[in-house]
Design a protein around this motif. Structure first.
Motif: not given
Length: 310
Positions: A51-72
């Motif tokens: 998921l991190w390789a093919f759809l990283p933005l989708v996976l990061a957006s689903a993380q708890h709290g949606r940390r800005r640095m992670l999503v960016a």
């Protein structure tokens, strides 16, 4: 409430983490094989790495709290792999994603295993006592100690400095730790006795065991009296806290005296208005005296407790 007592000399950051998650503290000081990682961590890491390789933005957006640095960061990675697809074609895109997946899988496996709290527990083994580590009788005494200590330390009258001469923040954790250490030793000796009784018990062994059991009983009673003194202090603190809450409410009401005086003066004589507000002030004065007496009683119980233990 967590039935956990920590050595007050532990690093503060470690103390807070361990107190917040006592369920993660390990029962054994030995570090597990592979850092606590299991066979199940491998497929989980591979799935997430894909998921991190093919759809990283989708996976990061689903993380708890949606940390800005992670999503960016995920957004940049997503843009990069899409740019590879557009510029170099599907085959190159697929190979790049496989490379990213491999790196992500290694990182995820490295992050798997024991939590930091478990690591603190292994590093500081012997410097914390949880009720689950003790025999039932000793565990009950530990819970009573934790309850009494928490009542005092969480009390508004302690927070607002009315009991500051007793230095509760320093004294009570140390007393609780001393009790926990004694309870740990009592549990160790009780288990030794149980183990001795599980074998062949001769008359001489029985005599020795009876003597040791009597010593355990005496020590347990003495410790229970010490815990009862802590509970008496907590009870006095609760009583003073109730009076303190009432006093603060009346103080707030008394501060609105001018508004009530103006309100009453519109409908009745000024003398009646002053009398009504004066009664409120007098009640606050009497309650303040009662609060002073209640706090003093709590302080005396605490000082007696310190003198007795000293």
């Amino acid at each position: 409430m967590n039935s956990l007592i920590l050595d007050p000399d532990l690093p503060e950051a470690h103390r807070r983490a361990m107190a917040a998650h006592p369920e993660l503290l390990p029962p054994d000081p030995q570090r597990p094989a592979w850092g606590g990682r299991t066979v199940g961590d491998v497929p989980a890491a591979l799935a997430l790495s894909a998921l991190w390789a093919f759809l990283p933005l989708v996976l990061a957006s689903a993380q708890h709290g949606r940390r800005r640095m992670l999503v960016a960061g995920a957004a940049l990675l997503q843009a990069a792999v899409l740019a590879v697809w557009i510029r170099y074609g599907l085959t190159t895109f697929f190979l790049v994603c496989l490379a990213v997946q491999g790196v992500a899988a290694v990182v995820l496996l490295a992050l798997a295993g024991e939590s930091p709290v478990a690591g603190y527990g292994r590093r500081h083994h012997g410097r914390y006592v949880h009720a689950s580590m003790l025999e039932p009788l000793d565990a009950a005494l530990l819970r009573r100690t934790v309850d009494a200590t928490d009542i005092v330390l969480r009390s508004p009258i302690d927070r607002d400095g009315l009991l500051d001469s007793i230095a509760n923040r320093v004294t009570l954790p140390r007393q609780a730790w001393e009790i926990a250490e004694t309870l740990t030793e009592l549990t160790r000796l009780r288990r030794e006795q149980d183990q001795a009784r599980s074998g062949r018990v001769t008359e001489r062994i029985s005599t020795v065991l009876a003597s040791q059991e009597e010593a355990l009983t005496v020590a347990t009673r003495a410790l229970a009296r010490r815990i009862s003194a802590l509970e008496e202090y907590a009870l006095r603190t609760e009583e003073a806290e109730a009076v303190y809450a009432e006093w603060r409410t009346l103080q707030d009401l008394a501060e609105d005296g001018d508004a009530y005086r103006e309100l009453l003066s519109r409908t009745v004589r000024d003398q009646l208005a002053a009398g009504e507000v004066g009664q409120l002030t007098e009640r606050a004065r009497h309650l303040e005296e009662s609060l002073r007496d209640s706090v003093e009683q709590a302080r005396l119980v605490g000082l007696t407790l310190l003198t007795r233990e000293g």
